[in-house]
Design a protein around this motif. Structure first.
Motif, PDB file in Angstrom:
ATOM      1  N   ILE A  20       0.834  -1.201   0.000  1.00 51.10           N
ATOM      2  CA  ILE A  20       0.000   0.000   0.000  1.00 51.10           C
ATOM      3  C   ILE A  20       0.866   1.247   0.000  1.00 51.10           C
ATOM      4  CG2 ILE A  20      -1.801   1.301   1.206  1.00 51.10           C
ATOM      5  CD1 ILE A  20      -1.416  -2.136   2.404  1.00 51.10           C
ATOM      6  N   ALA A  21       0.661   2.097  -1.002  1.00 53.00           N
ATOM      7  CA  ALA A  21       1.272   3.420  -1.033  1.00 53.00           C
ATOM      8  C   ALA A  21       0.192   4.380  -0.542  1.00 53.00           C
ATOM      9  CB  ALA A  21       1.730   3.773  -2.444  1.00 53.00           C
ATOM     10  N   LEU A  22       0.330   4.842   0.693  1.00 54.02           N
ATOM     11  CA  LEU A  22      -0.636   5.752   1.294  1.00 54.02           C
ATOM     12  C   LEU A  22      -0.114   7.172   1.148  1.00 54.02           C
ATOM     13  CD1 LEU A  22      -3.291   6.024   2.951  1.00 54.02           C
ATOM     14  CD2 LEU A  22      -1.827   6.027   5.001  1.00 54.02           C
ATOM     15  N   PHE A  23      -0.800   7.963   0.337  1.00 53.61           N
ATOM     16  CA  PHE A  23      -0.381   9.330   0.045  1.00 53.61           C
ATOM     17  C   PHE A  23      -1.089  10.325   0.946  1.00 53.61           C
ATOM     18  CE2 PHE A  23       0.504   7.025  -3.809  1.00 53.61           C
ATOM     19  CZ  PHE A  23       1.682   7.580  -4.269  1.00 53.61           C
ATOM     20  N   ASN A  24      -0.349  11.338   1.384  1.00 54.87           N
ATOM     21  CA  ASN A  24      -0.993  12.446   2.103  1.00 54.87           C
ATOM     22  C   ASN A  24      -1.397  13.515   1.095  1.00 54.87           C
ATOM     23  OD1 ASN A  24       1.342  13.958   1.545  1.00 54.87           O
ATOM     24  ND2 ASN A  24       2.103  13.884   3.630  1.00 54.87           N
ATOM     25  N   ARG A  25      -1.964  14.606   1.582  1.00 51.25           N
ATOM     26  CA  ARG A  25      -2.432  15.674   0.682  1.00 51.25           C
ATOM     27  C   ARG A  25      -1.276  16.406  -0.005  1.00 51.25           C
ATOM     28  NH1 ARG A  25      -6.046  15.689   4.942  1.00 51.25           N
ATOM     29  NH2 ARG A  25      -8.190  15.314   4.310  1.00 51.25           N
ATOM     30  N   ARG A  26      -0.066  16.267   0.533  1.00 49.57           N
ATOM     31  CA  ARG A  26       1.106  16.901  -0.086  1.00 49.57           C
ATOM     32  C   ARG A  26       1.747  15.998  -1.143  1.00 49.57           C
ATOM     33  NH1 ARG A  26       1.336  17.583   5.210  1.00 49.57           N
ATOM     34  NH2 ARG A  26       3.022  16.096   5.525  1.00 49.57           N
ATOM     35  N   GLY A  27       1.194  14.790  -1.342  1.00 52.76           N
ATOM     36  CA  GLY A  27       1.720  13.870  -2.345  1.00 52.76           C
ATOM     37  C   GLY A  27       2.856  13.000  -1.843  1.00 52.76           C
ATOM     38  N   GLN A  28       3.102  13.007  -0.541  1.00 58.07           N
ATOM     39  CA  GLN A  28       4.141  12.154   0.042  1.00 58.07           C
ATOM     40  C   GLN A  28       3.511  10.822   0.465  1.00 58.07           C
ATOM     41  OE1 GLN A  28       4.799  15.066   3.110  1.00 58.07           O
ATOM     42  NE2 GLN A  28       6.874  15.470   2.359  1.00 58.07           N
ATOM     43  N   VAL A  29       4.340   9.785   0.601  1.00 60.11           N
ATOM     44  CA  VAL A  29       3.845   8.479   1.026  1.00 60.11           C
ATOM     45  C   VAL A  29       4.305   8.150   2.439  1.00 60.11           C
ATOM     46  CG1 VAL A  29       3.611   7.443  -1.266  1.00 60.11           C
ATOM     47  CG2 VAL A  29       5.773   7.249  -0.056  1.00 60.11           C
ATOM     48  N   LEU A  30       3.485   7.356   3.104  1.00 62.36           N
ATOM     49  CA  LEU A  30       3.813   6.906   4.451  1.00 62.36           C
ATOM     50  C   LEU A  30       4.807   5.755   4.368  1.00 62.36           C
ATOM     51  CD1 LEU A  30       1.599   6.485   7.476  1.00 62.36           C
ATOM     52  CD2 LEU A  30       2.876   4.489   6.730  1.00 62.36           C
ATOM     53  N   GLU A 166       7.359   4.683 -10.054  1.00 68.42           N
ATOM     54  CA  GLU A 166       7.066   5.143 -11.414  1.00 68.42           C
ATOM     55  C   GLU A 166       5.567   5.048 -11.701  1.00 68.42           C
ATOM     56  OE1 GLU A 166       7.538   6.790 -15.068  1.00 68.42           O
ATOM     57  OE2 GLU A 166       9.066   6.669 -13.509  1.00 68.42           O
ATOM     58  N   ALA A 167       4.950   3.929 -11.347  1.00 65.05           N
ATOM     59  CA  ALA A 167       3.525   3.723 -11.636  1.00 65.05           C
ATOM     60  C   ALA A 167       2.618   4.685 -10.876  1.00 65.05           C
ATOM     61  CB  ALA A 167       3.132   2.275 -11.323  1.00 65.05           C
ATOM     62  N   PHE A 168       2.995   5.023  -9.648  1.00 64.94           N
ATOM     63  CA  PHE A 168       2.146   5.867  -8.810  1.00 64.94           C
ATOM     64  C   PHE A 168       2.566   7.346  -8.819  1.00 64.94           C
ATOM     65  CE2 PHE A 168       0.764   2.101  -5.893  1.00 64.94           C
ATOM     66  CZ  PHE A 168      -0.148   1.697  -6.852  1.00 64.94           C
ATOM     67  N   LYS A 169       3.466   7.700  -9.714  1.00 63.96           N
ATOM     68  CA  LYS A 169       3.906   9.093  -9.833  1.00 63.96           C
ATOM     69  C   LYS A 169       2.727  10.071  -9.975  1.00 63.96           C
ATOM     70  CE  LYS A 169       7.254   9.503 -12.727  1.00 63.96           C
ATOM     71  NZ  LYS A 169       8.179   9.755 -13.837  1.00 63.96           N
ATOM     72  N   PRO A 170       1.666   9.725 -10.712  1.00 61.95           N
ATOM     73  CA  PRO A 170       0.545  10.668 -10.835  1.00 61.95           C
ATOM     74  C   PRO A 170      -0.151  10.991  -9.500  1.00 61.95           C
ATOM     75  CG  PRO A 170       0.415   9.004 -12.561  1.00 61.95           C
ATOM     76  CD  PRO A 170       1.495   8.572 -11.606  1.00 61.95           C
ATOM     77  N   PHE A 171      -0.010  10.137  -8.502  1.00 59.60           N
ATOM     78  CA  PHE A 171      -0.642  10.382  -7.198  1.00 59.60           C
ATOM     79  C   PHE A 171       0.261  11.173  -6.260  1.00 59.60           C
ATOM     80  CE2 PHE A 171      -2.349   6.119  -8.505  1.00 59.60           C
ATOM     81  CZ  PHE A 171      -3.563   6.595  -8.962  1.00 59.60           C
ATOM     82  N   ALA A 172       1.516  11.341  -6.636  1.00 59.91           N
ATOM     83  CA  ALA A 172       2.503  12.001  -5.764  1.00 59.91           C
ATOM     84  C   ALA A 172       2.526  13.505  -6.014  1.00 59.91           C
ATOM     85  CB  ALA A 172       3.888  11.383  -5.990  1.00 59.91           C
ATOM     86  N   ILE A 173       1.351  14.092  -6.062  1.00 58.62           N
ATOM     87  CA  ILE A 173       1.238  15.529  -6.266  1.00 58.62           C
ATOM     88  C   ILE A 173       0.416  16.138  -5.132  1.00 58.62           C
ATOM     89  CG2 ILE A 173       1.510  15.464  -8.776  1.00 58.62           C
ATOM     90  CD1 ILE A 173      -1.548  15.584  -8.988  1.00 58.62           C
ATOM     91  N   SER A 174       0.690  17.367  -4.850  1.00 53.47           N
ATOM     92  CA  SER A 174      -0.023  18.055  -3.778  1.00 53.47           C
ATOM     93  C   SER A 174      -1.482  18.271  -4.171  1.00 53.47           C
ATOM     94  CB  SER A 174       0.667  19.388  -3.504  1.00 53.47           C
ATOM     95  OG  SER A 174       0.094  19.997  -2.372  1.00 53.47           O
ATOM     96  N   GLN A 175      -2.366  18.035  -3.201  1.00 55.73           N
ATOM     97  CA  GLN A 175      -3.804  18.219  -3.399  1.00 55.73           C
ATOM     98  C   GLN A 175      -4.242  19.523  -2.756  1.00 55.73           C
ATOM     99  OE1 GLN A 175      -5.788  15.678  -5.061  1.00 55.73           O
ATOM    100  NE2 GLN A 175      -3.662  15.284  -5.622  1.00 55.73           N
ATOM    101  N   PRO A 176      -5.234  20.168  -3.311  1.00 59.03           N
ATOM    102  CA  PRO A 176      -5.768  21.369  -2.656  1.00 59.03           C
ATOM    103  C   PRO A 176      -6.314  21.025  -1.272  1.00 59.03           C
ATOM    104  CG  PRO A 176      -6.787  21.025  -4.827  1.00 59.03           C
ATOM    105  CD  PRO A 176      -5.935  19.840  -4.538  1.00 59.03           C
ATOM    106  N   SER A 177      -6.099  21.876  -0.340  1.00 57.22           N
ATOM    107  CA  SER A 177      -6.575  21.648   1.024  1.00 57.22           C
ATOM    108  C   SER A 177      -8.087  21.833   1.068  1.00 57.22           C
ATOM    109  CB  SER A 177      -5.909  22.618   1.995  1.00 57.22           C
ATOM    110  OG  SER A 177      -6.401  22.421   3.302  1.00 57.22           O
ATOM    111  N   SER A 178      -8.748  20.928   1.793  1.00 52.99           N
ATOM    112  CA  SER A 178     -10.203  21.031   1.927  1.00 52.99           C
ATOM    113  C   SER A 178     -10.585  21.729   3.216  1.00 52.99           C
ATOM    114  CB  SER A 178     -10.825  19.626   1.870  1.00 52.99           C
ATOM    115  OG  SER A 178     -10.325  18.841   2.931  1.00 52.99           O
ATOM    116  N   ARG A 179      -9.603  22.236   3.932  1.00 51.15           N
ATOM    117  CA  ARG A 179      -9.866  22.879   5.223  1.00 51.15           C
ATOM    118  C   ARG A 179      -9.822  24.363   5.116  1.00 51.15           C
ATOM    119  NH1 ARG A 179      -6.532  18.675   9.001  1.00 51.15           N
ATOM    120  NH2 ARG A 179      -7.832  16.977   8.439  1.00 51.15           N
TER     121      ARG A 179
END
Length: 179
Positions: A20-30, A166-179
């Motif tokens: 599991i690659a768990l991404f945060n809103r900044r696009g980093q993985v745990l 490489e495969a999950f590179k598209p998910f490693a981007i910062s997301q807009p904050s919902s707060r």
């Protein structure tokens, strides 16, 4: 027929597993620091970090396993599914001459990788808890930039982690904050 027999034989040499690659809103993985070796799943000094992963129980769907393992290893239940790598990725264990172990019958692991986005508060994450019969495998966790993760894992897993990065590179981007 012969191709199916070879595939079945190879499948039995590799333990079915998910990552599991768990991404945060900044696009980093745990990633989490392993506490120690688990039979042939050895760790090497300077390479104690990995993303959550775990074995698929008999009759269990890989995505169901991913949700279960994510909770068992990190305490996380606040996440959303992003995607998965269609192919199964394999790695061989490093040479092992220790006592018999539940993983000893296997040459390595065959993994199905899933990407998820963490949607909760960081106070939810705890890699030191015990869930059911599972014992903690990790001592600490942190967020890490995805391209840096392959260099932090044990060498025998590195090619899989490079493929995942490489495969999950598209998910490693910062997301807009919902707060």
């Amino acid at each position: 027929m012969m191709e199916r027999q070879v595939s079945s034989l190879l499948g039995s040499l590799y333990r079915p597993n998910v990552g599991i690659a768990l991404f945060n809103r900044r696009g980093q993985v745990l990633i989490a620091r392993r506490l120690g070796d688990d039979g042939p799943e050895t760790i090497a000094p300077g390479h104690e970090w990995q993303m959550p992963q775990g074995g698929i129980d008999a009759g269990e769907d890989p995505l169901t396993t991913a949700w279960r393992e994510l909770q068992e290893e990190t305490n996380v239940t606040s996440a959303m599914y992003l995607g998965e790598i269609e192919a199964w990725l394999t790695y061989d264990f490093a040479p092992y001459d220790g006592p018999p172990h539940r993983l000893s019958p296997f040459r390595g692991q065959r993994q199905k990788w899933f990407a998820m986005r963490f949607t909760g508060d960081e106070s939810e994450i705890d890699v030191t808890l015990t869930h059911g019969s599972a014992v903690p495998e990790f001592s600490e966790w942190r967020w890490q930039e995805l391209p840096e993760v392959p260099a932090l894992v044990v060498p025998f897993k590195r090619a899989v982690y490079e493929h995942v990065a490489e495969a999950f590179k598209p998910f490693a981007i910062s997301q807009p904050s919902s707060r």
